[in-house]
Design an enzyme around this catalytic site. Structure first.
Site, PDB file in Angstrom:
ATOM      1  N   CYS A 135       0.840  -1.200   0.000  1.00  0.00           N
ATOM      2  CA  CYS A 135       0.000   0.000   0.000  1.00  0.00           C
ATOM      3  C   CYS A 135       0.873   1.247   0.000  1.00  0.00           C
ATOM      4  O   CYS A 135       1.557   1.543   0.971  1.00  0.00           O
ATOM      5  CB  CYS A 135      -0.911   0.016   1.221  1.00  0.00           C
ATOM      6  SG  CYS A 135      -1.911   1.505   1.338  1.00  0.00           S
ATOM      7  N   GLU A 179      -5.337  -8.604  -0.485  1.00  0.00           N
ATOM      8  CA  GLU A 179      -5.081  -8.571   0.959  1.00  0.00           C
ATOM      9  C   GLU A 179      -4.148  -7.414   1.281  1.00  0.00           C
ATOM     10  O   GLU A 179      -3.252  -7.090   0.495  1.00  0.00           O
ATOM     11  CB  GLU A 179      -4.461  -9.909   1.405  1.00  0.00           C
ATOM     12  CG  GLU A 179      -4.222 -10.049   2.894  1.00  0.00           C
ATOM     13  CD  GLU A 179      -2.780  -9.764   3.326  1.00  0.00           C
ATOM     14  OE1 GLU A 179      -2.449 -10.073   4.478  1.00  0.00           O
ATOM     15  OE2 GLU A 179      -2.001  -9.227   2.514  1.00  0.00           O
ATOM     16  N   ARG A 190      -6.081  -8.273   9.127  1.00  0.00           N
ATOM     17  CA  ARG A 190      -5.794  -7.818   7.772  1.00  0.00           C
ATOM     18  C   ARG A 190      -7.107  -7.534   7.051  1.00  0.00           C
ATOM     19  O   ARG A 190      -8.142  -8.131   7.355  1.00  0.00           O
ATOM     20  CB  ARG A 190      -5.004  -8.886   6.988  1.00  0.00           C
ATOM     21  CG  ARG A 190      -3.554  -9.069   7.467  1.00  0.00           C
ATOM     22  CD  ARG A 190      -2.740  -7.824   7.191  1.00  0.00           C
ATOM     23  NE  ARG A 190      -1.325  -7.964   7.527  1.00  0.00           N
ATOM     24  CZ  ARG A 190      -0.788  -7.659   8.698  1.00  0.00           C
ATOM     25  NH1 ARG A 190      -1.571  -7.220   9.679  1.00  0.00           N
ATOM     26  NH2 ARG A 190       0.507  -7.776   8.899  1.00  0.00           N
ATOM     27  N   ARG A 215      -3.643 -11.508  14.043  1.00  0.00           N
ATOM     28  CA  ARG A 215      -3.152 -10.775  12.873  1.00  0.00           C
ATOM     29  C   ARG A 215      -4.347 -10.271  12.072  1.00  0.00           C
ATOM     30  O   ARG A 215      -4.982 -11.024  11.333  1.00  0.00           O
ATOM     31  CB  ARG A 215      -2.268 -11.684  12.008  1.00  0.00           C
ATOM     32  CG  ARG A 215      -1.487 -10.957  10.930  1.00  0.00           C
ATOM     33  CD  ARG A 215      -0.632 -11.939  10.148  1.00  0.00           C
ATOM     34  NE  ARG A 215       0.277 -11.275   9.230  1.00  0.00           N
ATOM     35  CZ  ARG A 215       1.492 -10.833   9.544  1.00  0.00           C
ATOM     36  NH1 ARG A 215       1.935 -10.994  10.772  1.00  0.00           N
ATOM     37  NH2 ARG A 215       2.258 -10.237   8.654  1.00  0.00           N
TER      38      ARG A 215
END
Length: 437
Positions: free
Chosen positions: A78, A116, A169, A167
């Site tokens: 990103c 993702e 995401r 985690r």
């Protein structure tokens, strides 16, 4: 037969999860194109996928040179969208790696896609605190919709999918057929001990010996080892006397200073913008640590400086450049004070994991600093344990060194989550009783 492409492929975790989803739905699948630029990721990928060709920089590949396919997979990095928010749709993404995904989707029009990214993408470039999502995600979603896809997204935690790692995401998926339904996932919980190996060699370093001299193996479960923060679950360099012997009074002084140096009242008194950990003068320290004469306090502080537990320095003031970017610069007009020498990465290990709990998010820069209790010794994560924390199958083979694996693993995807999201995407994208070319 479903054909798919694997972009920003990394270790191939997205591919594995997608292939597992296809198998569970009795759909045959084939990867027809892969792109990845990191050399040892390419070596690892080819080693696990029949030595297939892995293409390089996707920005230099013409979409017309990519074989036709049905699904696009991509854990894209990103980058900031410099022009995001100008409502130019597809053109708003130029100069970003997401643009590479968008241009391929525009040209190839596959049945669906799965992307993702980090959870922070949700709020990135948020203009107002009340906004649900930021400008960057808004631009991405608008672009995908303009390309003709029914798009859905959700933040999911891998610890709900049978992997003992917290985690979070964001998963963005789309279909030309209908909007994928990203709900009704079965929750599966596991703890670290479910994936640990045992009887692995534990190096006897000075640091590890010191830990085991002062604490039993069970007492070390869940302990952080750093000088930046306090708390009962934190071990400090002065607790271990790593830099030299200390008196009980000095240890108490260090713990008090650790808390006090972050209080905003000192920034006001010093005359600087508040900073997270300020150097305090002798008089300021004496105001809260006065159980000994001030001369004795000064002696203890100077001894702590000599042993490198403390540094004697000027405070730093916050400044801004012409672009409004802030930084800290030493202000020599302000008096020097005593500050703790911090740095969580300076220790051989930063954390000892609790086998009876889940693990916090594994980060690439810290993977090598994670400790595991194995019988009565301390070691780091094995290759297999790293893979299991991300849901990789045990037949996945490692042909790179551990340092390279540690770098890759902290940035990879969690396979079981990819599998479940892929199932939802496939169900939305492939109509019942239809044949995929």
């Amino acid at each position: 037969m479903i054909k798919f492409i694997d972009l920003f492929a990394g270790m191939g975790g997205t591919r594995i999860g997608f292939e597992q989803a296809c198998n569970s739905l009795n759909i045959k699948s084939k990867c027809v194109f892969t792109s990845e630029i990191k050399s040892y990721a390419v070596d690892l990928y080819r080693n696990n996928f029949n030595n297939e060709i892995v293409h390089g920089d996707i920005t230099k590949i013409n979409e017309n040179d990519i074989p036709d396919f049905d699904f696009l997979l991509g854990g894209f990095p990103c980058q900031a969208f410099s022009s995001a928010g100008k409502r130019n749709g597809f053109n708003d993404t130029r100069g970003t790696l997401f643009f590479e995904i968008a241009r391929i989707l525009k040209n190839k029009k596959p049945k669906g896609f799965l992307l993702e990214n980090v959870e922070g993408l949700v709020s990135h470039d948020k203009k107002n605190k009340s906004d649900t999502i930021g400008n960057t995600l808004t631009t991405i979603l608008n672009t995908l919709s303009e390309l003709g896809y029914y798009v859905n997204w959700k933040v999911l935690n891998s610890s709900d999918f049978g992997v003992p790692q917290k985690r979070k995401r964001i998963y963005i998926c789309g279909s030309l057929n209908e909007k994928p339904k990203l709900d009704s996932f079965n929750t599966i919980k596991r703890t670290l001990k479910d994936i640990l190996e045992s009887g692995i060699n534990c190096p006897e370093t000075k640091f590890r010996k010191k830990l085991l001299e002062l604490y039993t193996p069970k007492e070390l479960y869940g302990k952080a080892i750093k000088d930046k923060r306090g708390g009962e679950n934190n071990i400090h360099s002065w607790d271990l006397e790593l830099k030299g012997k200390l008196t009980k009074t000095q240890k108490k002084l260090m713990s008090e200073l650790l808390k006090e140096r972050r209080r905003k009242k000192w920034a006001e008194e010093i005359g600087i913008t508040w900073m997270d950990g300020m150097p305090l003068t002798l008089q300021q320290i004496y105001s809260f640590f006065n159980q000994i004469p001030i001369k004795d306090l000064e002696y203890l502080l100077k001894d702590l400086v000599e042993k490198d537990y403390l540094k004697f320095e000027h405070p730093k003031e916050q400044i801004f450049d012409e672009n409004g970017v802030s930084s800290r610069e030493i202000d020599k007009k302000k008096p020097k004070g005593y500050n703790i020498v911090t740095g969580k990465l300076s220790f051989e290990l930063n954390k000892i994991l609790d086998p009876n709990d889940e693990v916090n998010t594994i980060v690439a820069t810290e993977t090598a600093k994670i400790g595991i209790i194995d019988n009565t010794g301390i070691r780091t994560l094995t290759n297999r344990e790293c893979l299991r924390l991300f849901g990789f199958p045990d037949e996945y083979n490692i042909n790179i060194n551990q340092k390279e694996l540690y770098d890759l693993i902290g940035n990879t995807v969690v396979v079981p989550v990819i599998k479940e999201v892929s199932i939802k995407t496939l169900e939305a994208s492939v109509a019942k009783n239809s044949k995929v070319a």
